[in-house]
Design an enzyme around this catalytic site. Structure first.
Site, PDB file in Angstrom:
ATOM      1  N   SER A  21      39.848  48.085  37.629  1.00  0.00           N
ATOM      2  CA  SER A  21      39.688  49.424  38.224  1.00  0.00           C
ATOM      3  C   SER A  21      39.592  50.496  37.138  1.00  0.00           C
ATOM      4  CB  SER A  21      40.891  49.745  39.118  1.00  0.00           C
ATOM      5  OG  SER A  21      40.920  48.886  40.215  1.00  0.00           O
ATOM      6  N   ARG A  25      36.312  52.979  35.866  1.00  0.00           N
ATOM      7  CA  ARG A  25      36.457  54.443  35.866  1.00  0.00           C
ATOM      8  C   ARG A  25      36.266  55.039  34.472  1.00  0.00           C
ATOM      9  NH1 ARG A  25      38.802  52.237  40.195  1.00  0.00           N
ATOM     10  NH2 ARG A  25      39.299  53.451  42.054  1.00  0.00           N
ATOM     11  N   GLY A  92      31.923  45.805  44.442  1.00  0.00           N
ATOM     12  CA  GLY A  92      32.136  46.813  45.479  1.00  0.00           C
ATOM     13  C   GLY A  92      32.583  48.145  44.894  1.00  0.00           C
ATOM     14  N   GLN A 168      38.497  53.209  46.929  1.00  0.00           N
ATOM     15  CA  GLN A 168      37.052  53.352  46.734  1.00  0.00           C
ATOM     16  C   GLN A 168      36.520  54.529  47.551  1.00  0.00           C
ATOM     17  OE1 GLN A 168      35.484  49.441  47.549  1.00  0.00           O
ATOM     18  NE2 GLN A 168      36.347  48.582  45.674  1.00  0.00           N
ATOM     19  N   ASP A 316      44.682  43.007  46.647  1.00  0.00           N
ATOM     20  CA  ASP A 316      43.907  41.962  45.964  1.00  0.00           C
ATOM     21  C   ASP A 316      44.758  40.729  45.637  1.00  0.00           C
ATOM     22  OD1 ASP A 316      41.700  43.578  46.085  1.00  0.00           O
ATOM     23  OD2 ASP A 316      41.936  44.382  44.072  1.00  0.00           O
ATOM     24  N   ARG A 347      38.634  37.227  53.198  1.00  0.00           N
ATOM     25  CA  ARG A 347      39.760  36.550  52.534  1.00  0.00           C
ATOM     26  C   ARG A 347      40.827  36.040  53.495  1.00  0.00           C
ATOM     27  NH1 ARG A 347      40.213  40.311  47.101  1.00  0.00           N
ATOM     28  NH2 ARG A 347      38.524  39.264  45.983  1.00  0.00           N
ATOM     29  N   ARG A 389      38.681  35.697  43.321  1.00  0.00           N
ATOM     30  CA  ARG A 389      40.137  35.572  43.525  1.00  0.00           C
ATOM     31  C   ARG A 389      40.494  34.340  44.359  1.00  0.00           C
ATOM     32  NH1 ARG A 389      41.549  39.998  40.788  1.00  0.00           N
ATOM     33  NH2 ARG A 389      40.485  41.952  41.261  1.00  0.00           N
TER      34      ARG A 389
HETATM   35  C1  S3P Z   1      39.536  49.070  44.047  1.00  0.00           C
HETATM   36  C2  S3P Z   1      40.065  49.370  45.286  1.00  0.00           C
HETATM   37  C3  S3P Z   1      40.406  48.343  46.280  1.00  0.00           C
HETATM   38  C4  S3P Z   1      40.474  46.958  45.668  1.00  0.00           C
HETATM   39  C5  S3P Z   1      39.330  46.688  44.751  1.00  0.00           C
HETATM   40  C6  S3P Z   1      39.323  47.688  43.608  1.00  0.00           C
HETATM   41  C7  S3P Z   1      39.239  50.180  43.130  1.00  0.00           C
HETATM   42  O1  S3P Z   1      39.414  48.323  47.293  1.00  0.00           O
HETATM   43  O2  S3P Z   1      40.546  45.969  46.663  1.00  0.00           O
HETATM   44  O3  S3P Z   1      39.415  45.383  44.200  1.00  0.00           O
HETATM   45  O4  S3P Z   1      39.081  49.947  41.900  1.00  0.00           O
HETATM   46  O5  S3P Z   1      39.148  51.325  43.586  1.00  0.00           O
HETATM   47  P1  S3P Z   1      39.455  49.339  48.571  1.00  0.00           P
HETATM   48  O6  S3P Z   1      39.287  50.719  48.071  1.00  0.00           O
HETATM   49  O7  S3P Z   1      38.297  48.903  49.426  1.00  0.00           O
HETATM   50  O8  S3P Z   1      40.769  49.101  49.220  1.00  0.00           O
END
Ligand code: S3P
Length: 429
Positions: A21, A25, A92, A168, A316, A347, A389
């Protein structure tokens, strides 16, 4: 890949790869910044490299000397229309956060990804970003990638009540919010990871936090020369923490692991379940608290309930926690986790099907699962469902399965942890 590891223990110490994460960023905010950013310990996994490549395609000067990443940012208005479709692979986080940024660019861009990403819902970010004035199109009436984004500048402000505790979604709105002077806030039903807020502040943006509401203040320019040192990812450490807890004679120390309270739900659950765990050497790295976590074999595990506000703090880690639950006394229940169904795989299904395939007793719930404890795992064939995972969870299961665990596609571990199988082998004794 066929893994037959019964009888081996996990022993030693390891610095697992850096946080996914934060690595995403660092590239994104470094690209919107006016100034030079050095990123140390950047996670060179497929997901984060896809983010890096995307910003190069958007015209940002980013170089990688193999050790550090250097971003020479020219400010939030410096991005250029990409010459081609941007492919974000499996990521994602990349597609959703970059959509927030592109919503504020007065040009045309198309975002796509692999077959798994193209099945993941995008309406969660498209709805607020459209309200802010961007035009966003996608398959099935705008819900799925490929996404086409026609951004606008300035965008409208928004006070968004997010139906989900999703970092997210929160991040996409905050990043779009850099392209308006009107009020921008996001209120979540429970607190999700806060790395975007922390990093925006470090770059000089006014960010206010009031309970579950994050809002942007007057200064929305990123302007700083920063060095970002990325700590180790607790979501990657989780596999070896659980592995050590369930495997006789094991003791593993995971160094420099991020201890941000929005990420440490797994530690609370492990302690509650009776895992022998200690945290030492707590200190600050790159604006985040980190520490060294030691976990040893824990023969007296108890079942637990994982629900409510704890879920976003360990979302996660739920597949590997489900594996831990197979070794606990009693029945573990995971609920309020419907989000698990729209991750890199469904999952709930992939965890439960695989647990059953290796001899555990588990059942799906619409928003979670129930796992029967004190199960002897037999071994057998499982599928990664293309999900990193899930592949790593069932590699760890092989430590206690009577026979081999055979996992069909393990290449997907490169999404977040390219050296996973080497690290696993190095800890085996
Ligand atoms: C993440 C937020 C989470 C997490 C993903 C990473 C992020 O997802 O499951 O692996 O870096 O902002 P969600 O925002 O869909 O909960």
């Amino acid at each position: 890949m066929k893994l037959e590891l019964k009888g081996k223990a996990l022993r030693g110490n390891l610095r697992v790869p850096s946080d996914k994460s934060i690595s995403h960023r660092a590239i994104m905010l470094g690209s919107l910044n006016r100034g030079e950013v050095v990123v140390r310990n950047f996670l060179r996994s497929e997901d984060c490299l896809n983010t890096l490549k995307a910003f190069v395609e958007l015209g940002v000067d980013i170089s990688d000397n193999g050790d550090e990443i250097l971003i020479k940012g020219k400010g939030k208005y410096s991005l250029k229309e990409p010459f081609n479709v941007i492919d974000l692979g499996n990521s994602g986080t990349s597609i959703r956060l970059i959509s927030g940024i592109l919503a504020g660019q007065p040009f045309y861009s198309v975002l796509t990804g692999d077959q798994y990403l193209r099945r993941r819902p995008m309406d969660r970010i498209a709805i607020p970003l459209r309200e802010m004035g961007a035009l966003i199109y996608g398959r099935e009436s705008g819900k799925f990638p490929p996404l086409t984004i026609l951004g606008r500048r300035p965008l409208n402000g928004i006070n968004y009540k997010s139906p989900k505790a999703s970092a997210q979604v929160k991040s996409a709105v905050l990043l779009a919010g850099l392209y308006t002077d009107e009020p921008v806030s996001v209120t979540e039903p429970a607190k999700s990871r806060d790395h975007t807020e922390r990093m925006l502040s470090a770059f000089g943006v006014d960010v206010k936090i009031d309970g579950l509401t994050v809002s942007l203040g007057e200064n929305r320019e990123l302007s700083a020369d920063l060095e970002i040192d990325v700590p180790a990812d607790i979501s990657s450490a989780a596999f070896f923490m659980v592995g050590a807890a369930i495997t006789p004679n094991s003791e593993v120390t995971l160094r420099d692991v991020i201890l941000n309270p929005t990420r440490t739900g797994i530690l609370d659950v492990m302690k509650r379940m009776g895992v022998n765990l200690r945290i030492e050497n707590v200190r600050q790295i790159g604006g985040e608290e980190v520490g060294d976590i030691t976990v040893s074999y824990s023969p007296e595990l108890k079942a637990t309930v994982i629900e409510g506000e704890e879920i976003p703090r360990l979302i996660d880690e739920l597949p590997v926690l489900a594996l831990l639950a197979t070794q606990a006394e009693g029945e573990t229940v995971i609920k309020d986790a419907a989000e698990l169904r729209v991750k890199e795989s469904d999952r709930v299904k992939s965890t439960v099907e695989n647990l059953k395939a290796i001899g555990a007793l588990a059942e799906e719930l619409p928003d979670g699962m129930v796992i029967r404890g004190k199960c002897k795992l037999k071994g057998g064939k499982v599928s990664s469902y293309g999900d990193h995972r899930i592949a790593m969870t069932f590699a760890i299961a092989s430590l206690i399965a009577e026979e081999a665990v055979e996992i069909d596609d393990t290449e997907c571990v490169a999404t977040s942890y390219p050296g996973f199988f080497d690290d696993l082998r190095n800890l085996l004794e």
